[in-house]
Motif scaffolding. Sequence first.
Motif, short mmCIF file in Angstrom:
data_model
loop_
_atom_site.label_atom_id
_atom_site.label_comp_id
_atom_site.label_asym_id
_atom_site.label_seq_id
_atom_site.Cartn_x
_atom_site.Cartn_y
_atom_site.Cartn_z
N PRO A 274 0.80 -1.24 0.00
CA PRO A 274 0.00 0.00 0.00
C PRO A 274 0.83 1.28 0.00
CG PRO A 274 -0.97 -1.61 1.47
CD PRO A 274 0.32 -2.21 1.00
N ALA A 275 1.85 1.35 0.84
CA ALA A 275 2.67 2.57 0.89
C ALA A 275 3.40 2.79 -0.42
CB ALA A 275 3.66 2.49 2.05
N VAL A 276 3.86 1.70 -1.03
CA VAL A 276 4.57 1.80 -2.32
C VAL A 276 3.59 2.22 -3.41
CG1 VAL A 276 5.96 0.57 -4.02
CG2 VAL A 276 6.27 0.10 -1.58
N ALA A 277 2.36 1.70 -3.34
CA ALA A 277 1.34 2.08 -4.34
C ALA A 277 1.05 3.57 -4.30
CB ALA A 277 0.06 1.27 -4.11
N ARG A 278 0.95 4.12 -3.10
CA ARG A 278 0.72 5.57 -2.98
C ARG A 278 1.90 6.36 -3.55
NH1 ARG A 278 -1.35 3.77 2.03
NH2 ARG A 278 0.61 4.27 3.10
N LYS A 279 3.09 5.88 -3.25
CA LYS A 279 4.27 6.56 -3.76
C LYS A 279 4.37 6.43 -5.27
CE LYS A 279 9.13 7.22 -2.54
NZ LYS A 279 10.23 6.80 -1.64
N LEU A 280 3.97 5.29 -5.81
CA LEU A 280 3.97 5.09 -7.26
C LEU A 280 3.05 6.09 -7.94
CD1 LEU A 280 4.48 3.58 -9.93
CD2 LEU A 280 2.71 1.93 -9.23
N ARG A 281 1.84 6.28 -7.40
CA ARG A 281 0.92 7.25 -8.00
C ARG A 281 1.51 8.66 -7.97
NH1 ARG A 281 -2.96 4.30 -4.87
NH2 ARG A 281 -4.32 3.01 -6.16
N SER A 282 2.05 9.03 -6.82
CA SER A 282 2.60 10.38 -6.67
C SER A 282 3.80 10.60 -7.59
CB SER A 282 3.02 10.59 -5.21
OG SER A 282 3.66 11.83 -5.05
N MET A 283 4.73 9.65 -7.62
CA MET A 283 5.91 9.80 -8.46
C MET A 283 5.57 9.77 -9.94
SD MET A 283 8.72 7.50 -6.35
CE MET A 283 10.03 7.84 -7.55
N SER A 284 4.57 8.97 -10.30
CA SER A 284 4.15 8.91 -11.70
C SER A 284 3.51 10.22 -12.13
CB SER A 284 3.17 7.75 -11.91
OG SER A 284 3.80 6.51 -11.66
N ALA A 285 2.70 10.80 -11.25
CA ALA A 285 2.10 12.10 -11.57
C ALA A 285 3.18 13.16 -11.75
CB ALA A 285 1.14 12.51 -10.46
N ASP A 286 4.17 13.15 -10.87
CA ASP A 286 5.27 14.11 -10.99
C ASP A 286 6.08 13.88 -12.27
OD1 ASP A 286 4.57 15.32 -8.62
OD2 ASP A 286 6.07 14.26 -7.41
N ALA A 287 6.24 12.60 -12.65
CA ALA A 287 6.97 12.30 -13.88
C ALA A 287 6.24 12.84 -15.10
CB ALA A 287 7.17 10.78 -14.01
N LEU A 288 4.93 12.68 -15.14
CA LEU A 288 4.15 13.24 -16.24
C LEU A 288 4.28 14.75 -16.28
CD1 LEU A 288 0.96 11.01 -15.87
CD2 LEU A 288 2.60 10.92 -17.76
N ASP A 289 4.34 15.35 -15.11
CA ASP A 289 4.47 16.81 -15.03
C ASP A 289 5.81 17.30 -15.58
OD1 ASP A 289 3.64 19.41 -14.25
OD2 ASP A 289 4.84 19.24 -12.42
N ARG A 290 6.84 16.44 -15.49
CA ARG A 290 8.16 16.83 -15.99
C ARG A 290 8.30 16.68 -17.50
NH1 ARG A 290 9.63 14.04 -11.25
NH2 ARG A 290 10.12 12.14 -12.40
N MET A 291 7.39 15.96 -18.12
CA MET A 291 7.50 15.74 -19.56
C MET A 291 7.13 16.99 -20.35
SD MET A 291 5.82 11.92 -19.86
CE MET A 291 6.31 10.64 -18.69
N PRO A 292 7.73 17.19 -21.53
CA PRO A 292 7.35 18.35 -22.36
C PRO A 292 5.86 18.29 -22.69
CG PRO A 292 8.71 16.80 -23.59
CD PRO A 292 8.77 16.36 -22.18
N ARG A 293 5.16 19.37 -22.40
CA ARG A 293 3.69 19.34 -22.40
C ARG A 293 3.10 18.99 -23.77
NH1 ARG A 293 0.31 24.18 -19.67
NH2 ARG A 293 1.85 23.66 -18.09
N ALA A 294 3.57 19.63 -24.82
CA ALA A 294 2.99 19.39 -26.14
C ALA A 294 3.26 17.97 -26.61
CB ALA A 294 3.53 20.40 -27.15
#
Length: 333
Positions: A274-294
């Motif tokens: 469970p703790a890893v799953a929460r961290k996975l969601r958070s880190m994945s969201a941050d990773a998408l945020d770092r990608m070039p938007r277009a």
Amino acid sequence: MLKLSVVVPFYNVRTYAPDALKSLELNAREDFEFLLVDDRSTDGTSELLERAAVALPGAVRLRRDRNGGLASARNTGLDAARGEYITFLDGDDWLEPGHLARTLAAIEALNCDFVRTDHVQVTGRTRSVQRVPYGPQGVPADPRAGILPVSRATSVDYPYAWAGMYHRRLLDRGLLHFTDGLRTAEDRPWIWRLHREARSFAAVGMPGIFYRRGISTSLTQIGDERQLDFIRAFDQVLSDTAADPDCELLIHKAVRTYCAIIAHHVGSIERFEPAVARKLRSMSADALDRMPRAVLDRTLASMDAERAALLRTLRRRAPYRRGGAARTAGAVA
């Protein structure tokens, strides 16, 4: 100089190590060395390797001071390698008799920096041949030709280090070492670097490596925090690609692959603690945020509805910020 160095990391694979070691014996030649890297095993694997260092022709036992994971263990072997050519095997897999000699003959005949081979995937009693996703066989080519197109699997989506053989000049140029400390996806930035920076490669078929899938000791079967290293691995892919002269062409492939891996992990999130799953969601969201938007927008528009919806949901978890490690690639959009 020896002709071939085979780097073989072992960590707690006592059940499977005898198959790997026997297959090395059936591939041995007087000009081959087998670098058996013990990544501080605790299950009796170390004793097997100690005996193999005496009984197996060409064996060299290397014992790390501490457990560091597959990338670090492979680097330990690479630092000790003396061969003109380099290849890899994992301690829970095995080789067909004579496979190394046949692959060596192929790369020497083609006179290229590296070759990629097919392999046999073993899941329980089921075996299936997995092909290098690159069309021309036995023909030297520019490794950059193995990166694109974006829309289908290519050679960079077939990252297995052991599915190939590599000339020492790649080691001397600093292209064969792995990012130290990566516990998973260590071969992703590695294969991208090879295809960007090597001068020639070829696909040669020859499925003589047997790759075990679904075994309990494999990290892919363990849902702990080590699995999250794929984020750091793909951040490196994006960062390196952003600095490449062909960034405009290559960044779309890098983003799409990263998105596909995020969707795969989040789509099977129930296997994580469970703790890893929460961290996975958070880190994945941050990773998408770092990608070039277009580039990300176009990637999501081209993916199937299920994965695109999952990624868009994640994307809404982290509002876009200015800057970011991979956002430097945004200029290509």
